[in-house]
Design a protein around this motif. Structure first.
Motif, PDB file in Angstrom:
ATOM      1  N   HIS A  23      42.711  21.391  -0.710  1.00 15.87           N
ATOM      2  CA  HIS A  23      42.977  22.893  -0.840  1.00 15.87           C
ATOM      3  C   HIS A  23      43.109  23.248  -2.224  1.00 15.87           C
ATOM      4  N   ALA A  24      44.198  22.467  -2.733  1.00 13.68           N
ATOM      5  CA  ALA A  24      44.588  22.737  -4.190  1.00 13.68           C
ATOM      6  C   ALA A  24      43.644  22.613  -5.124  1.00 13.68           C
ATOM      7  N   GLU A  25      42.877  21.579  -4.800  1.00  9.87           N
ATOM      8  CA  GLU A  25      41.580  21.297  -5.879  1.00  9.87           C
ATOM      9  C   GLU A  25      40.633  22.577  -5.875  1.00  9.87           C
ATOM     10  N   ALA A  26      40.289  22.924  -4.303  1.00  7.36           N
ATOM     11  CA  ALA A  26      39.323  24.022  -4.203  1.00  7.36           C
ATOM     12  C   ALA A  26      39.781  25.448  -4.824  1.00  7.36           C
ATOM     13  N   VAL A  27      40.953  25.452  -4.666  1.00  5.51           N
ATOM     14  CA  VAL A  27      41.513  26.747  -5.454  1.00  5.51           C
ATOM     15  C   VAL A  27      41.494  26.870  -6.934  1.00  5.51           C
ATOM     16  N   ALA A  28      41.845  25.390  -7.368  1.00  3.26           N
ATOM     17  CA  ALA A  28      41.759  25.412  -8.961  1.00  3.26           C
ATOM     18  C   ALA A  28      40.374  25.352  -9.214  1.00  3.26           C
ATOM     19  N   SER A  29      39.733  24.821  -8.699  1.00  2.00           N
ATOM     20  CA  SER A  29      38.278  24.860  -9.002  1.00  2.00           C
ATOM     21  C   SER A  29      37.260  26.236  -9.057  1.00  2.00           C
ATOM     22  N   LEU A  30      37.552  26.964  -7.751  1.00  2.95           N
ATOM     23  CA  LEU A  30      37.271  28.350  -7.920  1.00  2.95           C
ATOM     24  C   LEU A  30      38.108  29.260  -8.929  1.00  2.95           C
ATOM     25  N   ALA A  31      39.176  29.096  -9.046  1.00  2.00           N
ATOM     26  CA  ALA A  31      39.959  30.097 -10.031  1.00  2.00           C
ATOM     27  C   ALA A  31      39.452  29.764 -11.384  1.00  2.00           C
ATOM     28  N   HIS A  32      39.066  28.316 -11.896  1.00  2.00           N
ATOM     29  CA  HIS A  32      38.539  28.145 -13.108  1.00  2.00           C
ATOM     30  C   HIS A  32      37.131  28.031 -13.321  1.00  2.00           C
ATOM     31  N   HIS A  33      36.292  28.590 -12.176  1.00  2.00           N
ATOM     32  CA  HIS A  33      34.881  28.363 -12.352  1.00  2.00           C
ATOM     33  C   HIS A  33      34.286  28.607 -13.621  1.00  2.00           C
ATOM     34  N   ASN A  34      34.816  29.890 -14.309  1.00  2.50           N
ATOM     35  CA  ASN A  34      34.027  30.241 -15.338  1.00  2.50           C
ATOM     36  C   ASN A  34      34.905  29.947 -16.634  1.00  2.50           C
ATOM     37  N   GLN A  35      35.797  29.202 -16.704  1.00  3.79           N
ATOM     38  CA  GLN A  35      36.435  28.685 -17.936  1.00  3.79           C
ATOM     39  C   GLN A  35      36.123  27.178 -18.418  1.00  3.79           C
ATOM     40  N   VAL A  36      35.984  27.204 -19.994  1.00  7.36           N
ATOM     41  CA  VAL A  36      35.517  26.164 -20.347  1.00  7.36           C
ATOM     42  C   VAL A  36      36.736  25.404 -21.232  1.00  7.36           C
ATOM     43  N   ARG A  37      36.797  24.213 -21.591  1.00  4.59           N
ATOM     44  CA  ARG A  37      37.853  23.595 -22.581  1.00  4.59           C
ATOM     45  C   ARG A  37      37.400  23.933 -23.936  1.00  4.59           C
ATOM     46  N   ALA A  38      38.585  24.104 -24.808  1.00  8.91           N
ATOM     47  CA  ALA A  38      38.270  24.389 -26.100  1.00  8.91           C
ATOM     48  C   ALA A  38      37.597  23.363 -26.694  1.00  8.91           C
ATOM     49  N   TYR A  39      36.788  23.045 -27.798  1.00  5.23           N
ATOM     50  CA  TYR A  39      36.179  22.155 -28.490  1.00  5.23           C
ATOM     51  C   TYR A  39      34.802  21.614 -27.752  1.00  5.23           C
ATOM     52  N   THR A  40      35.103  21.144 -26.435  1.00  7.43           N
ATOM     53  CA  THR A  40      33.915  20.395 -26.017  1.00  7.43           C
ATOM     54  C   THR A  40      32.963  21.385 -25.131  1.00  7.43           C
ATOM     55  N   GLY A  41      33.529  22.474 -24.490  1.00  5.81           N
ATOM     56  CA  GLY A  41      32.624  23.528 -23.708  1.00  5.81           C
ATOM     57  C   GLY A  41      32.596  22.847 -22.390  1.00  5.81           C
ATOM     58  N   ALA A  42      33.267  21.839 -22.076  1.00  6.46           N
ATOM     59  CA  ALA A  42      33.421  21.235 -20.691  1.00  6.46           C
ATOM     60  C   ALA A  42      33.951  22.137 -19.645  1.00  6.46           C
ATOM     61  N   PRO A  43      33.703  22.079 -18.546  1.00  6.73           N
ATOM     62  CA  PRO A  43      34.143  22.869 -17.407  1.00  6.73           C
ATOM     63  C   PRO A  43      35.717  22.531 -17.416  1.00  6.73           C
ATOM     64  N   TYR A  44      36.486  23.958 -17.448  1.00 10.30           N
ATOM     65  CA  TYR A  44      37.868  23.723 -17.741  1.00 10.30           C
ATOM     66  C   TYR A  44      38.536  22.733 -16.554  1.00 10.30           C
ATOM     67  N   ILE A  45      38.258  22.907 -15.339  1.00  7.46           N
ATOM     68  CA  ILE A  45      38.618  22.235 -14.214  1.00  7.46           C
ATOM     69  C   ILE A  45      38.816  20.524 -14.643  1.00  7.46           C
ATOM     70  N   GLU A  46      38.106  20.032 -15.753  1.00  2.89           N
ATOM     71  CA  GLU A  46      38.345  18.786 -16.277  1.00  2.89           C
ATOM     72  C   GLU A  46      39.964  18.608 -16.362  1.00  2.89           C
ATOM     73  N   HIS A  47      40.573  19.875 -16.855  1.00  2.00           N
ATOM     74  CA  HIS A  47      41.794  19.414 -17.520  1.00  2.00           C
ATOM     75  C   HIS A  47      42.858  19.249 -16.331  1.00  2.00           C
ATOM     76  N   PRO A  48      42.822  20.111 -15.228  1.00  3.42           N
ATOM     77  CA  PRO A  48      43.752  20.127 -14.022  1.00  3.42           C
ATOM     78  C   PRO A  48      43.344  18.621 -13.650  1.00  3.42           C
ATOM     79  N   ARG A  49      42.020  18.244 -13.539  1.00  2.00           N
ATOM     80  CA  ARG A  49      41.607  16.931 -12.851  1.00  2.00           C
ATOM     81  C   ARG A  49      42.303  15.876 -13.590  1.00  2.00           C
TER      82      ARG A  49
END
Length: 156
Positions: A10-36
């Motif tokens: 449930h927390a993974e799904a909430v985080a994935s949806l909440a961060h869906h349009n965010q990207v990591r600095a420098y790499t442009g990778a999906p931000y969800i990589e950081h919480p993962r």
């Protein structure tokens, strides 16, 4: 109403949806990589589903439109308490351990992608790690060693 098999999923799904349009600095990778990455580090320390769920959610209340009130409604009081601590200066052992894992991911990311900024922020991260005296001791000590090694690499 959606049903999730575990509070961690449930927390993974909430985080994935909440961060869906965010990207990591420098790499442009999906931000969800950081919480993962943080959760994967936390999972090596504890199998506690509340702590793992809070690790998924550690940036949700700070960096998205999801509020602490929503987190309190969707998750149990312990998860919400840990997430609330992570929006400020964590004092509890669980929140401090998650913060150590967060700092490790951040320092690895910055050191790999922006050596000039790493030279400035790694000493600050080291100071932050030192203050987290209630975190899992082994994890914190390894994080401090890693940070010191990255600082030395920056100086070479």
């Amino acid at each position: 109403m959606l049903h999730f098999p575990t509070r961690v999923s449930h927390a993974e799904a909430v985080a994935s949806l909440a961060h869906h349009n965010q990207v990591r600095a420098y790499t442009g990778a999906p931000y969800i990589e950081h919480p993962r990455n943080v959760v994967l580090k936390v999972m090596t320390i504890t199998g506690d589903p509340d702590i793992q769920a809070a690790a998924w959610l550690h940036d949700v209340a700070k960096d998205t439109d999801i509020t602490m009130e929503q987190i309190e409604d969707w998750f149990n009081p312990r998860v919400a308490r840990i997430v609330r601590e992570l929006t400020g200066k964590p004092t509890g052992a669980e929140a401090q351990t998650i913060r150590v894992c967060e700092i490790v991911d951040d320092m690895e990311h910055v050191a790999a992608n922006d050596p000039e900024y790493a030279a400035v922020c790694l000493p600050e991260m080291l100071s932050a790690l030192i203050t987290l005296d209630r975190a899992d001791e082994y994890t914190r000590d390894r994080a401090i060693e890693c940070c010191l090694a990255l600082i030395l690499e920056q100086e070479l």
